[in-house]
Design an enzyme around this catalytic site. Structure first.
Site, PDB file in Angstrom:
ATOM      1  N   GLY A 126      15.528  22.980  57.386  1.00  0.00           N
ATOM      2  CA  GLY A 126      15.642  21.516  57.419  1.00  0.00           C
ATOM      3  C   GLY A 126      14.325  20.799  57.560  1.00  0.00           C
ATOM      4  N   LYS A 197      17.859  31.844  53.097  1.00  0.00           N
ATOM      5  CA  LYS A 197      16.639  31.253  53.647  1.00  0.00           C
ATOM      6  C   LYS A 197      15.570  32.322  53.916  1.00  0.00           C
ATOM      7  CE  LYS A 197      19.192  27.402  55.743  1.00  0.00           C
ATOM      8  NZ  LYS A 197      19.953  27.021  56.955  1.00  0.00           N
TER       9      LYS A 197
END
Lengths: 423, 423
Positions: A126, A197
């Site tokens: 994020g 990720k």
């Protein structure tokens, strides 16, 4: 800073957040926003609905648009949309971890050919600045290890299981009620999201292409309240850790699984939906970067950050290279989980019998596994007992063999769980 | 990446570290290294001593050199050297926090005029990537607050005072023996080093020039074992915090002083010589970046990182702008410590008398200060007692007034310490 016209693909929580932040920047002009459903009610102030289209190719083929922001997610139609955008000479800013982990190399090759760049700070962790720092200011480093909490949903669930002593099911339900977990939580709780990720992070950290299909992946659905409690007694917290490391032989070990993390370790102190990345490099040593790993605003910080860097670069050059300091053409040789070395936590149920612990010790010893702690956890009604074992560093294949042998013994009723340990 | 010729000013621990790391990069050529003493014995393998000069202007005026790396420290002669380098069209990479905090704006103005850039990732928090991230990928944010541990020496001393229950003097001596503190430790223990760093960080975070002379600065020399112990009992650790924040009225509050930090706060968990920066921005929220804040290798990571980014930029443009996404021409309106609002820890010695606590409460109340905790810490031989007070948020000027009034009372023998509190 150069003035840029942008189109946005996807207008859910993140897309709306990006649009709100972009209003602060006079040099960025949103020309079109592609959505699935034109008629969906959207609660946004001062929004001109004529910006909306349900045809994303109106954006990718629009000669006025310089940059396509993709915040829709998923591999399709996102892949076809970004391919079209790149083919039409657009730069890309994307938050799509799944697409990059699965088909990133195709897109990066095409982008290179078309002389455009793909920025993706928002795809990992994020709002935490990690992709651009690795590619720029940390570029003098040989990065050898990443250990990270990259999924906020599972960290929230594990935190509540620990602090409020909730069962997995109850904690998941609370996470769903609070919007941290989706109705079908598979992508988070089975570790897929974290695997995408860590694939991206490992690729740029180790400068080698990582095959997402070769990443060992294990979620948190089998973690019980007993595991959390035993871990706590032993001085650990259980976290879903995404890990990538370069071994001495040059092979790459990338995996996602729950781990017992020593309480004094900074990753053990990361609570609720927060993300944290520990990176080890030479010469920098250990860095730990912690922050919000999801949500509209933190994600918008990274998306708009990428866009502003691009605008700044395009002010002075037509060939921006802000992320091209490092590159990764070579394919990593990834190892199998059986070939990894770890410390282990093993919970098993044995008959309540004086010989059980001795036998466990013997079987482990015969498989080259040293035990550092062994605890009997009280006796059940059926005269069995839960036994928890902590091992020293051992080879995964040896541990799996030992557990198979133990299961063949009538004294061992069940292997309840096997978790790896980070000290 | 473009091939660059560099000269290095300063060849102590950091300079040597930079030189070692640069050997890994074929595109960087060290042409000259300026030192104070040519005859000093240097234990470096494969080192060609003909690279050395004791005249730094041989580097700054050398037409072959593209970039000057300054790792000498201090304001003079560093200022004159960098001024000469910029005047001769060299780009600058520097680790010199004191120079940038005191005379940075002169150098930045000159650099702008000469179309060269000054990079200084290594000047703040060693290897932690913070300057470039703030100037690039975090640029969409309005940063409102920085709270940081920026000095490893003092954090080491405070950690040992807490964990080993050492006095300040003993902990300082150990830090000196280990090379963490200098023979004259003033720059570290009186907070000067941290003040230079928070001045630089606040300038780029808030986009306003910070006057180093207006930064309130207080070191750790008055922290006693009693303070550490009382803080621990109350659930806090004492840390030297460098802080910068934008107030609602737009004024800027920048200061360095010890604080009681709640044990659950991530900054309280930062031990020994480690640095950590907590940054609050909109939209990103809270970020915490932790790592080695000093030392040859972490500093070299940032110096060489800056240099490689510059080499990458210069590949595509003659006007590199990697750090120019944000700029800061406006001067901050900095507030005085008396106008700040804080929670307080106050340790005082009072006569052991039933009225003492009541009187303290009355004086605080009359000065608009609410007390949240008041503890008597045992009775001394002379029938006095140490009393520790924790207040709710109050104005510093009011607290100083209250303490003056208390000192006028015969019941109060001494104000032992006043520290601010971070919850």
């Amino acid at each position: 800073m150069k003035s840029l016209n942008v189109g946005i693909i996807g207008f859910g929580t993140v897309g709306t957040g990006v649009w709100e932040v972009l209003k602060n920047f006079d040099n960025i002009h949103v020309k079109k926003i592609a959505v699935k459903n034109l008629n969906k009610k959207r609660e946004i102030e001062n929004f001109d609905t004529s910006l909306l289209t349900d045809n994303p190719f109106e954006i990718t083929e629009n000669s006025e648009i310089d940059v396509v922001i993709e915040v829709a997610g998923g591999t399709q139609p996102a892949f076809d949309i970004l391919k079209s955008a790149i083919n039409h000479g657009k730069h890309i800013v994307t938050a799509n971890k799944e697409l990059l982990a699965k088909r990133g190399s195709e897109l990066f090759s095409l982008a290179k050919e078309k002389n455009v760049i793909i920025l993706y700070e928002a795809a990992v962790a994020g709002g935490i600045p990690i992709i651009m720092p690795i590619k720029t200011i940390l570029c003098a480093n040989k990065i050898t290890k990443i250990a990270a909490i990259l999924n906020g949903t599972t960290n929230y669930i594990l935190t509540k299981m620990d602090e409020k002593e909730l069962s997995y099911e109850t904690a998941l339900k609370q996470a769903q009620e609070l919007g941290y977990a989706e109705t079908d939580p598979t992508g988070d709780v089975e570790g897929f999201d974290a695997a995408y990720k860590i694939a991206i992070l490992s690729t740029i950290s180790f400068n080698k292409k990582i095959d997402i299909n070769k990443i060992y992946r294990e979620g948190i659905t089998k973690i019980t309240s007993n595991d959390i409690k035993s871990a706590r007694e032993l001085g650990y917290r259980i976290k879903l850790i995404a890990m990538g490391q370069v071994l001495d032989n040059g092979k790459i070990d990338v995996r996602v699984h729950p781990m017992l993390v020593a309480k004094k370790h900074l990753l053990a102190k990361v609570k609720n939906a927060t993300n944290s990345i520990m990176l080890t490099g030479n010469p920098v040593g250990d860095l730990v970067l912690t922050g919000a790993g999801a949500g509209a605003k933190p994600t918008a910080s990274s998306v708009v950050g990428d866009l502003l860097v691009l605008a700044s670069e395009l002010e002075t050059t037509n060939s921006p290279l802000p992320q091209a300091v490092c590159n990764h053409s070579e394919t990593a040789e990834q190892i199998l989980i059986g070939d990894t070395y770890n410390d282990y936590y093993i919970s098993l149920t044995a008959s309540n019998n004086p010989g059980a612990i001795g036998m466990i010790g013997t079987v482990f010893g015969e498989n080259n596994i040293n035990i550092s702690t062994i605890m009997q956890k009280g006796i059940n009604h059926d005269n069995t007992a839960e036994i928890v074992v902590i091992t020293e560093t051992a080879k995964e294949a040896d541990v799996q063999n030992a557990l198979k042998e133990l299961l063949n013994s009538p004294r061992i009723k069940n292997i309840n769980n096997l978790l790896r340990v980070m000290n």
